[in-house]
Each structure stands twice: as structure tokens, then as C-alpha cells.
Design an enzyme around this catalytic site. Structure first.
Site, short mmCIF file in Angstrom:
data_model
loop_
_atom_site.label_atom_id
_atom_site.label_comp_id
_atom_site.label_asym_id
_atom_site.label_seq_id
_atom_site.Cartn_x
_atom_site.Cartn_y
_atom_site.Cartn_z
N LEU A 81 0.65 -1.29 -0.08
CA LEU A 81 0.09 -0.01 -0.27
C LEU A 81 0.81 1.19 0.21
CD1 LEU A 81 -2.53 -1.29 2.85
CD2 LEU A 81 -2.79 -1.11 0.16
N SER A 82 0.36 2.30 -0.25
CA SER A 82 1.02 3.46 -0.23
C SER A 82 1.96 3.86 1.08
CB SER A 82 0.17 4.76 -0.61
OG SER A 82 -0.87 5.13 0.33
N GLU A 83 1.25 3.46 2.31
CA GLU A 83 1.60 3.73 3.55
C GLU A 83 1.35 2.40 4.61
OE1 GLU A 83 3.95 5.91 4.16
OE2 GLU A 83 3.48 7.27 2.59
N THR A 84 2.45 1.86 5.12
CA THR A 84 1.97 1.08 6.28
C THR A 84 2.50 1.97 7.46
OG1 THR A 84 2.29 -0.90 5.01
CG2 THR A 84 2.56 -1.33 7.19
N HIS A 86 -2.70 10.06 5.95
CA HIS A 86 -3.93 9.06 5.94
C HIS A 86 -3.46 8.23 6.79
CE1 HIS A 86 -1.30 6.64 2.91
NE2 HIS A 86 -2.33 6.01 3.42
#
Length: 266
Positions: A44-47, A73
Site C-alpha cells: 500500500l502507499s503507506e504502512t 492518511h
């Protein structure tokens, strides 16, 4: 020991919209190589990785390629998980690379107290040429926004219809490129934007809270309003309310939806 793991859609109240983030709860941080591997596995774009401390929580964010200094986010998703699934109550204090970030509930919204990032004019002709080549047009304005670059286009339609060339885009000397415009006349949104960060392995981010730390100080004096409603016009789309918080701080308000809850087995 199994580690609690969640996926949350942030800056939306509808499943499968907004920006998905993974949230992993830890008792202490694992080696950076393992954190990076988990982020690549989640893809994902961020963890977000969160660890409880005496004064709140330590929070770190990883893309599939790198650790980042600030992420809106995934912070919103982490606050949602702690309140909704972990029984935490009250205001949250996250200790991060960008200092202490606080989260509170305001009705049905989660409010994040983030630092504003002012925008200054971009004066490097070579970088300006790369931006124009990447976008296929010359923006109305080109500026620096911390580690990002910000450009204004002529209309919300131009932002929505933009199909950038990712070869010159990936060669820009920045974390990512914020592309923005005023909202359509008569529309509910004051501003619209998109965010591209191929340097971090994110060709286009769905909804980028940290980008709005620059979008607010850029647009607020232009529009003459203290509170702004922003829409990030990605394929998934997302909504952020922006409010001044005194000094150089800003409230980013959003909503979130849990998509799944599970365990990470290592």
C-alpha cells in the site's frame, strides 16, 4: 507472537474509496529491514507501525520503498484503529519524525494537528522544464513545498484530466508533485488536487494528507477563507476539511472505514 494488523480506508466514509493504509500494532519496533519488508508485503502507499509509550505512541510510516517523515492518511488510520478496535480513549499524541502530532474526535470526524508547510516560488529553470514536460502544459504557478513541489493549473477539470508522463516526473528532485486548482464554480469543494510520487514507488497517491499541509497556506490567502474543503481527485477520491490551528499548525479533518482486521504471523 501474532501482531494485530488492520487495513483502513482513510479520508472517506465509504469502503473502497479514500486512501488505504495498513496499521500494525507493536510492543516495540522491529528491525528496519523487517518493517520495510512488511510494508512491501502490504504493498500500500503507506504502512503505519505504532508502539505505545508513557507519553502516548511512537509512530512510523513506510512506503513499499522507504520510510517517510510525515503521512496524513496513515496517521488518521492509526487513530481510527486505536479508538475503534483497541479501546483507547481521549486525545492521542503520536511522537514521530515530524514532532508530536495529535489526534482528537470532532463529531464524526477525526482531526489531526499537523504542521503547516509554506510554499515558496520555484526558481530552477531545469526543474520547471521537467515539470512542464511531465504535465504536458506550463502551470500557472510552480513552487517548493518542503520536500514536495506544488503547481497550480488553470482549472479543476485540468487537474482531473491530467495524464502525466512519468519518465520526467520520476526525475524531479522531490518527494512528490502536488498538482492543484480552484474547485469548480458552484461545487462544494474549494480546492482540488492530485499527488504523484514515483520516487517513493507511488505513481499516484489516492489521498495525501501531508500535501494539504502546503495546500492550505497556498490557497487560504488566495481564497480569503479560514476553513477550506478539499477534494483529492484520484480514481478513489477523498475529502479533507482544513482548519487553522493557531501559529503554524493546521487541523486536517477526515473520516475512516476499517476494511479488514487480522494478525501478522512472524
Amino acid at each position: 507472537m501474532p501482531l494485530p494488523l488492520y487495513q483502513v480506508d482513510a479520508f472517506t466514509q465509504e469502503p473502497f474509496r479514500g486512501n488505504p493504509a495498513a496499521v500494525c500494532l507493536l510492543e516495540s519496533f522491529l528491525d528496519d529491514a523487517i518493517l520495510g519488508a512488511i510494508a512491501r508485503e502490504m504493498n500500500l502507499s503507506e504502512t503505519a507501525f505504532v508502539v505505545p509509550t508513557a507519553g502516548g505512541f511512537q509512530l512510523r510510516w513506510f512506503t513499499p520503498m522507504a520510510e517517510v517523515d510525515l503521512c496524513g492518511h496513515a496517521t488518521l488510520a492509526t487513530a481510527h484503529v486505536l479508538w475503534q478496535h483497541q479501546g483507547v480513549v481521549g486525545e492521542l499524541a503520536f511522537h514521530t519524525r515530524s514532532g508530536c502530532l495529535r489526534a482528537q474526535r470532532l463529531g464524526e470526524w477525526i482531526a489531526l494537528d499537523f504542521p503547516q508547510q509554506p510554499v515558496t516560488p520555484l526558481e530552477e529553470p531545469q526543474v520547471q522544464a521537467l515539470i512542464s514536460a511531465a504535465l504536458g502544459t506550463t502551470p500557472l504557478y510552480m513552487g517548493k513545498a518542503g520536500r514536495d513541489l506544488l503547481v497550480e493549473l488553470a482549472s479543476a477539470e485540468a487537474v482531473a484530466e491530467l495524464k502525466p508522463d512519468f519518465d520526467p516526473l520520476a526525475r524531479l528532485p522531490c518527494r512528490g508533485l502536488i498538482v492543484t486548482a480552484r474547485g469548480k464554480e458552484g461545487d462544494r469543494y474549494d480546492i482540488v488536487s492530485r499527488f504523484f510520487a514515483p520516487q517513493l514507488g507511488i505513481p499516484e497517491d489516492a489521498v495525501t494528507g501531508s500535501a494539504h499541509c502546503s495546500l492550505y497556506p497556498y490557497w487560504q490567502p488566495k481564497l480569503g477563507r479560514q476553513e477550506l474543503l478539499a477534494y483529492q481527485a484520484s480514481a478513489r477520491g477523498g475529502v479533507i476539511k482544513l482548519q487553522p490551528q493557531g501559529g503554524d499548525r493546521l487541523l486536517l479533518l477526515g473520516q475512516a472505514v476499517t476494511i479488514f482486521a487480522g494478525e501478522l504471523l512472524l
